[in-house]
Design a protein around this motif. Structure first.
Motif, PDB file in Angstrom:
ATOM      1  N   GLU A  65      37.203  38.392  43.124  1.00 52.06           N
ATOM      2  CA  GLU A  65      35.858  38.014  43.557  1.00 52.06           C
ATOM      3  C   GLU A  65      34.805  38.904  42.902  1.00 52.06           C
ATOM      4  N   PHE A  66      35.248  40.085  42.433  1.00 53.33           N
ATOM      5  CA  PHE A  66      34.325  41.041  41.829  1.00 53.33           C
ATOM      6  C   PHE A  66      34.867  41.487  40.479  1.00 53.33           C
ATOM      7  N   TYR A  67      33.972  41.833  39.575  1.00 59.03           N
ATOM      8  CA  TYR A  67      34.375  42.381  38.286  1.00 59.03           C
ATOM      9  C   TYR A  67      33.863  43.813  38.161  1.00 59.03           C
ATOM     10  N   LYS A  68      34.598  44.597  37.380  1.00 59.99           N
ATOM     11  CA  LYS A  68      34.169  45.946  37.047  1.00 59.99           C
ATOM     12  C   LYS A  68      33.493  45.909  35.687  1.00 59.99           C
ATOM     13  N   PRO A  69      32.258  46.367  35.549  1.00 61.48           N
ATOM     14  CA  PRO A  69      31.555  46.329  34.255  1.00 61.48           C
ATOM     15  C   PRO A  69      32.396  46.942  33.139  1.00 61.48           C
ATOM     16  N   GLY A  70      32.520  46.205  32.035  1.00 57.72           N
ATOM     17  CA  GLY A  70      33.266  46.685  30.867  1.00 57.72           C
ATOM     18  C   GLY A  70      34.741  46.376  30.889  1.00 57.72           C
ATOM     19  N   ASN A  71      35.290  45.942  32.038  1.00 54.84           N
ATOM     20  CA  ASN A  71      36.710  45.606  32.105  1.00 54.84           C
ATOM     21  C   ASN A  71      36.966  44.245  31.469  1.00 54.84           C
ATOM     22  N   SER A  72      38.222  44.043  31.008  1.00 57.94           N
ATOM     23  CA  SER A  72      38.609  42.776  30.386  1.00 57.94           C
ATOM     24  C   SER A  72      39.485  41.979  31.348  1.00 57.94           C
ATOM     25  N   TYR A  73      39.278  40.664  31.361  1.00 57.72           N
ATOM     26  CA  TYR A  73      40.014  39.768  32.245  1.00 57.72           C
ATOM     27  C   TYR A  73      40.521  38.574  31.431  1.00 57.72           C
ATOM     28  N   ARG A  74      41.726  38.122  31.756  1.00 60.85           N
ATOM     29  CA  ARG A  74      42.291  36.939  31.105  1.00 60.85           C
ATOM     30  C   ARG A  74      41.780  35.690  31.833  1.00 60.85           C
ATOM     31  N   ALA A 144      33.699  41.934  30.888  1.00 61.71           N
ATOM     32  CA  ALA A 144      32.592  41.881  31.841  1.00 61.71           C
ATOM     33  C   ALA A 144      31.358  42.591  31.275  1.00 61.71           C
ATOM     34  N   PRO A 145      30.154  42.142  31.666  1.00 61.25           N
ATOM     35  CA  PRO A 145      28.905  42.720  31.158  1.00 61.25           C
ATOM     36  C   PRO A 145      28.642  44.099  31.757  1.00 61.25           C
ATOM     37  N   PRO A 146      27.630  44.807  31.276  1.00 68.13           N
ATOM     38  CA  PRO A 146      27.336  46.166  31.782  1.00 68.13           C
ATOM     39  C   PRO A 146      26.782  46.134  33.204  1.00 68.13           C
ATOM     40  N   THR A 147      26.696  47.322  33.790  1.00 71.92           N
ATOM     41  CA  THR A 147      26.192  47.476  35.155  1.00 71.92           C
ATOM     42  C   THR A 147      24.785  46.905  35.288  1.00 71.92           C
ATOM     43  N   GLY A 148      24.531  46.256  36.411  1.00 75.60           N
ATOM     44  CA  GLY A 148      23.214  45.705  36.685  1.00 75.60           C
ATOM     45  C   GLY A 148      23.065  44.247  36.331  1.00 75.60           C
ATOM     46  N   THR A 149      24.127  43.616  35.813  1.00 72.46           N
ATOM     47  CA  THR A 149      24.037  42.206  35.419  1.00 72.46           C
ATOM     48  C   THR A 149      24.028  41.279  36.633  1.00 72.46           C
TER      49      THR A 149
END
Length: 802
Positions: A65-74, A144-149
């Motif tokens: 449900e949440f992403y960590k900025p800069g992490n990669s997801y398949r 994922a995009p940077p913090t604040g997106t």
């Protein structure tokens, strides 16, 4: 990219965009005209689009449900069988944005397979198909995009012929929001509770695709391998590894050393959260054809509490690179068990070693970094480096197939007959894909259905592999399975009731003598025509416990379940057992039988005359160098009485090891040459020739020229002496010529030809030899002229140093 076909999604959008009569409003056209970006046209094209159906789905690995900025997801876009799609468009937008501007897009996609996916030429932030063809699944990575997106909307469109399926809300749209800094320590993978019943059994098969042919840069020829596979089926309370997390000591030892020992110890310490430990052997070398070595596999089970599976294996040698799956959920939202999972794998970095090549020296990463997927831009020396940032070629594929289910199932959506028998055998393919290089016998007749009622069942047929003309092309299975039910239970009949399995028998109603027992089943699917189910849901039968109820009789338990049949085909025996609860009250011996046996019938034996074990590993080469032979064997497992089996049990093939050493070979020494001076000190030489040059590490050639000193009479000095020497030489030549004339007159039958010209010097420098010959022109038959024979002269040449 220009070599690729124009993507189907682009061509359809180009067709549909100008068609006002097919659903475009004036407002839509006005907005499109104002937009300068092609990306906005993709999102607004409404011409021949339909709202998508549930068989198409967009999924982010782990359903976070949440992403960590800069992490990669398949990210996976898939179609459920039998649906498929020919083209697609995938895009990521900031919530509330329309995609008109570049800053409306969030994060970045990374291509995994260039044969399947590419960036859209007119909208580089979107992903589309490389070639239009039937497909059921594609995968990409999304960073994922940077913090604040803030929140991001992942949207997909599916193209089938001239129809574009989409969903603004539903299975083709995924909303994922930025994780708050306050919840940094909380997993971004909120896995739902599983509602499935019973257990399911799966088989994991690992297909490595890492070889010198697919990944040629710096490929380690001698030491390439996959380490032993280690993993488990587990609950959501235990995570073996995950992107963005830190490697445990067990993961570190697998990643750096290929050792699963510590990892297995960690898994077993979580016994309450783990159902099955998954293990498979290492592979040396990393790749071999499937007809030479079977792909490694392992079986495991899952249940409602432990419905996730994870595994990893090291790509070796490497600093700390692995492939694997993390927390793959095998429980469906419909309270069932996933039938099949196929995942393509790229390597990931464990964050414990900073090496950049396969065989980099140990360089611990301090402090330890998070687990992340490798990319083609990590380091110029990396074997996966691509200055253009292209995709990393896949190194492996894992297939997870459901092979059995146990216990009562509680699917909210009832199974159809094909799904019920899916755990018995793969679905039958529409077309025969047997390679032309595989020669088979005809199929045997179908065996009887294993079910005599309307419960799930299967039937089987077999064929024999007569010849495999090309060993590099694998041949399909020789067994074929088909779903079936008992007589009068066709799944095409609209009045058919789909029933569950029978629940086990109740205890006998009495503890001594004859009583009754019962069992029940329930309706899983009512008839489609609305009629009532006429199939019984309850069954009763007589039971006898302790036939004699006298003081001399003993009390025994009820009979247990029957053992498996002793035969795999034809007639066999099965047994069941019971125990003595109490001996006779009068002290006599208990006469009750505690074991019972009866005959059992399995499918006819003539259908499986050849049941063979897998091929063994190839033996060592029969020689230590050069060309030799190697062999492998397999064992006939079916009994000889089942029929003749003409399949070969041993194979042999040529093998080639490094060439054997070849030593240098020389001729014999020649005769010594004449002294290179006419007076004073000089030297003579002799030579020999090289017959065979040394090869493959053989003994080197020794010297081929030898020199020795020679000494003639002292040289005379002064002009008078020179004149005298000249006269003496002239007189000597005259006397020799006179002698020859006398010999010729005295022995007229021994005549010689004139001297031949001198041969070329045997070397260009360092001292060589020249030769000339005088051959006999006429020789007497008498034995007294033994001196009449060919003559040979030698002289030195090219005596200057090399």
């Amino acid at each position: 990219m220009g070599a690729h076909l124009q993507p189907l999604a682009l061509r359809l959008l180009a067709l549909t965009f100008p068609l006002v009569a097919k659903g475009f409003s004036d407002e839509t056209l006005e907005k499109a005209a104002k937009s300068e970006g092609y990306c906005s046209r993709i999102l607004r094209a409404q011409g021949t689009r339909r709202e998508g159906y549930n068989e198409f789905s967009l999924r982010v690995e782990g359903d976070p449900e949440f992403y960590k900025p800069g992490n990669s997801y398949r990210v996976t876009l898939s179609a459920a069988t039998p649906a498929y799609f020919r083209g697609f468009t995938l895009i990521a937008l900031k919530e509330g944005k329309e995609g008109d501007k570049e800053e409306d897009h969030a994060g970045a996609f990374q291509i995994i397979d260039e044969e399947e996916t590419q960036f859209m030429s007119n909208c580089p932030v979107a992903v589309t198909e490389s070639t239009p063809r039937r497909r059921t699944r594609i995968q990409v990575f999304w960073t994922a995009p940077p913090t604040g997106t803030g929140c991001v909307i992942l949207k997909a469109s599916i193209v089938q012929k001239r129809i574009i399926y989409f969903q603004d809300e539903g299975s083709l749209t995924k909303k994922i929001c930025e994780q708050d800094s306050a919840s940094e320590g909380v997993t971004d993978k909120p896995i739902l509770d599983c509602c499935a019943c019973g257990t399911a059994k799966y088989r994991l098969t690992f297909y490595g695709n890492w070889s010198e042919k697919t990944h040629p840069k710096d490929f380690p020829r001698r030491t390439n391998h996959w380490s032993a596979i280690i993993g488990s089926s587990h609950s959501k309370n235990y995570i073996l590894w995950e992107y963005g997390g830190y490697a445990s000591e067990g993961v570190k030892q697998v990643a750096e050393l290929g050792s699963p020992v510590k990892m297995e110890e960690e898994i077993r310490q979580q016994s309450d959260e783990v159902l099955t430990v998954i293990k498979a052997k290492a592979q040396w070398p990393a790749w071999q054809p499937l007809n030479v070595r079977a792909a490694p596999s392992a079986e495991f089970s899952v249940d409602r509490h432990r419905h996730l599976m994870s595994f990893l294996t090291m790509l070796g040698p490497s600093p700390d690179w692995n492939v694997g799956l993390s927390a793959e959920d095998l429980c469906t939202k419909d309270c069932g068990w996933v039938q099949r999972v196929v995942q393509d794998l790229i390597p990931w970095d464990a964050g414990t070693d900073s090496g950049v090549t396969y065989e980099s020296p140990n360089k611990p990463t301090v402090p330890q970094e998070k687990i992340r997927p490798l990319t083609s831009l990590d380091h110029p020396q990396s074997p996966f480096y691509d200055p253009e940032g292209g995709s990393i070629k896949l190194v492996a594929r894992v297939v997870i197939e459901r092979i059995a289910r146990k216990g009562e199932q509680c699917n909210i959506v009832p199974d159809n007959i094909d799904d019920i028998v899916a755990d018995l055998a793969p679905e039958e393919k529409e077309e025969d894909d047997t390679p032309e290089t595989c020669i088979y016998s005809n199929w045997s007749p179908w065996s009887a259905c294993s079910s005599s009622t309307c419960e799930k069942g299967k039937r089987m047929r077999q064929r024999m592999l007569k010849a495999q003309l090309d060993l590099s092309v694998p041949c399909p299975d020789t067994q074929d399975f088909q779903p079936c039910m008992g007589p009068g239970c066709s799944d095409e009949d609209g009045s058919t009731c789909m029933m569950s399995d029978w629940i086990t028998w109740s205890p006998c109603s009495v503890s001594c003598g004859m009583g009754t027992r019962s069992r029940e089943r329930y309706v899983k699917q009512f008839p489609e025509d609305g009629s009532m189910c006429k199939v019984p849901t309850e069954e009763t039968e007589k039971c006898v416990v302790n036939e004699e109820c006298s003081p001399s009789s003993c009390l025994v338990t009820e009979w247990g379940e029957w053992d498996e049949c002793s035969a795999s085909c034809g007639m066999g025996m099965k047994r069941r057992h019971r125990m003595i609860k109490m001996t006779p009250a009068d002290g006599s011996m208990c006469k009750a039988e505690t074991t019972e046996a009866e005959k059992c019938m399995m499918p006819e034996c003539h259908t499986i005359p050849c049941l063979l074990s897998p091929w063994s590993e190839w033996s060592d080469c029969s020689v230590t160098c050069g060309k030799g032979m190697r062999t492998r064997q397999r064992i006939l497992k079916s009994a000889a009485e089942l029929g003749d089996c003409n399949e070969e049990l041993e194979q042999a093939e040529k093998c080639m090891l490094p060439e054997c050493p070849i030593d240098c070979e020389l001729t014999e020494w020649s005769q010594w040459s004449e002294c290179n001076t006419s007076c004073g000190k000089g030297h003579m030489i002799r030579t020999r020739m090289i017959k065979i040059e040394p090869q493959f590490g053989g003994t080197a050639c020794p010297e081929t020229v030898q020199r020795t000193k020679c000494r003639l009479r002292k040289c005379l000095r002064g002009p008078g002496m020179e004149k005298r020497r000249w006269k003496e030489a002239r007189e000597k030549r005259r006397s020799e010529q006179a002698k020859k004339n006398i010999d010729s007159e005295q022995y007229p039958v021994c005549r010689l030809k004139p001297w031949t010209a001198w041969t070329e010097c045997s070397t260009f420098c360092g001292g060589g030899i020249q030769e000339r010959y005088m051959m006999v022109k006429k020789r007497s038959k008498s034995t007294q002229f033994t001196s009449c024979k060919d003559k040979k002269e030698l002289r030195a040449c090219n005596v200057h140093p090399c």
